[in-house]
Scaffold this active site. Structure first.
Site, PDB file in Angstrom:
ATOM      1  N   GLU A 196       2.483  -7.177  -4.411  1.00 55.25           N
ATOM      2  CA  GLU A 196       1.205  -6.561  -4.023  1.00 55.25           C
ATOM      3  C   GLU A 196       1.505  -5.240  -3.340  1.00 55.25           C
ATOM      4  OE1 GLU A 196      -1.283  -8.797  -1.235  1.00 55.25           O
ATOM      5  OE2 GLU A 196      -2.145  -6.898  -0.561  1.00 55.25           O
ATOM      6  N   ARG A 206      -2.821   1.830   0.784  1.00 55.77           N
ATOM      7  CA  ARG A 206      -2.940   2.470   2.108  1.00 55.77           C
ATOM      8  C   ARG A 206      -2.105   3.735   2.203  1.00 55.77           C
ATOM      9  NH1 ARG A 206      -2.929  -3.202   4.579  1.00 55.77           N
ATOM     10  NH2 ARG A 206      -0.792  -2.866   5.238  1.00 55.77           N
ATOM     11  N   THR A 212      -5.546  -4.257  -0.168  1.00 60.39           N
ATOM     12  CA  THR A 212      -6.447  -3.430   0.649  1.00 60.39           C
ATOM     13  C   THR A 212      -7.528  -2.800  -0.223  1.00 60.39           C
ATOM     14  OG1 THR A 212      -4.399  -2.819   1.836  1.00 60.39           O
ATOM     15  CG2 THR A 212      -6.458  -1.984   2.710  1.00 60.39           C
ATOM     16  N   LYS A 214      -7.210 -15.715  -0.044  1.00 60.09           N
ATOM     17  CA  LYS A 214      -6.232 -15.283   0.950  1.00 60.09           C
ATOM     18  C   LYS A 214      -6.770 -15.698   2.329  1.00 60.09           C
ATOM     19  CE  LYS A 214      -5.005 -10.677   2.736  1.00 60.09           C
ATOM     20  NZ  LYS A 214      -4.813  -9.271   2.364  1.00 60.09           N
TER      21      LYS A 214
HETATM   22  C1  3PG Z   1      -0.530  -6.214   5.341  1.00 59.54           C
HETATM   23  O1  3PG Z   1      -1.554  -6.002   5.959  1.00 59.54           O
HETATM   24  O2  3PG Z   1       0.248  -5.325   5.003  1.00 59.54           O
HETATM   25  C2  3PG Z   1      -0.244  -7.624   4.958  1.00 59.54           C
HETATM   26  O3  3PG Z   1      -1.172  -8.474   5.531  1.00 59.54           O
HETATM   27  C3  3PG Z   1       1.155  -8.019   5.335  1.00 59.54           C
HETATM   28  O4  3PG Z   1       1.250  -8.036   6.694  1.00 59.54           O
HETATM   29  P1  3PG Z   1       2.618  -8.432   7.412  1.00 59.54           P
HETATM   30  O5  3PG Z   1       3.405  -7.170   7.542  1.00 59.54           O
HETATM   31  O6  3PG Z   1       2.192  -8.964   8.742  1.00 59.54           O
HETATM   32  O7  3PG Z   1       3.326  -9.445   6.564  1.00 59.54           O
END
Ligand code: 3PG
Length: 211
Positions: free
Chosen positions: A44, A48, A72, A132
């Site tokens: 994934e 961002r 996101t 999720k």
């Molecule tokens: C994110 O927001 O990038 C994901 O939820 C992963 O988060 P993490 O770095 O806490 O695993």
């Protein structure tokens, strides 16, 4: 015609979906190859960073065995863009019925986030059975998911957010957890330095979480 892949089959490809926020899209194919040789075939990429869609496109073009998703996803236009670059699934932090419509119309599988029982009910009402759980660690972690299981026995979760390699087994031991998401499987510091050996090490540890 694009055939939408079932999100459960994507979630079932391994115990961990690496969640990657990538700065330099040119690193993406090598990252994907390092994950593949470690046994991880789903990634994934969060939308961002400016290069995220390009990273998804490069992986989809050059590393065909990798199942590419984008995360996101907040707006319908992003679902269209994700499909155009070859992504097969979309992940969003929360649940929005309009986004479900847009993602489905774009031919993508969808994994929306939920945090509360009310949100699970709304997503379930829309026909979804795989969700999720986000942000997992700060929303009660594995204990919260354990309590949701008897109430929603037909829902499979992918907890994501704040999960470490050490926390992961507690989540994966739950019957309503199909896989987990997390950056720990492909740490950003190793991607930035193009340390594919280190990525392979992290990814192999993630894979080994489920024998
Ligand atoms: C994110 O927001 O990038 C994901 O939820 C992963 O988060 P993490 O770095 O806490 O695993």
């Amino acid at each position: 015609m694009t055939m939408t892949v079932d999100i459960r089959s994507i979630m079932g490809r391994g115990p961990v979906i690496p969640v990657v926020t990538i700065d330099n899209p040119t690193t993406a194919p090598d990252l994907a190859r390092a994950l593949l040789v470690s046994g991880i075939s789903v990634i994934e990429l969060t939308l961002r960073t400016p290069g995220a869609l390009e990273a998804a496109r490069l992986i989809a073009e050059q590393v065909e065995e990798m199942v590419v998703g984008v995360g996101t996803v907040l707006d319908p236009s992003q679902a269209v863009q994700a499909a155009e670059v070859g992504a097969v699934f979309a992940v969003s932090p929360g649940f929005d019925p309009d986004l479900l419509t847009a993602v489905s119309a774009a031919g993508l599988a969808y994994l929306p986030g939920v945090q509360t029982a009310s949100e699970v009910m709304a997503a379930r009402k829309a026909g979804l059975r795989a969700l999720k759980f986000f942000p997992a660690a700060s929303s009660g972690g594995a204990d919260a998911l354990k309590q949701l299981q008897p109430v929603f026995p037909d829902i499979a979760f992918c907890p994501t957010g704040g999960i470490s390699l050490q926390d992961a087994p507690a989540y994966l031991a739950l019957e309503n957890v199909l896989c987990i998401g997390g950056s720990f499987a492909a740490p950003a510091r190793f991607i930035q330095t193009r340390d594919w050996m280190a990525i392979t090490g992290s990814a192999r540890q993630a894979c080994a979480l489920r024998g």
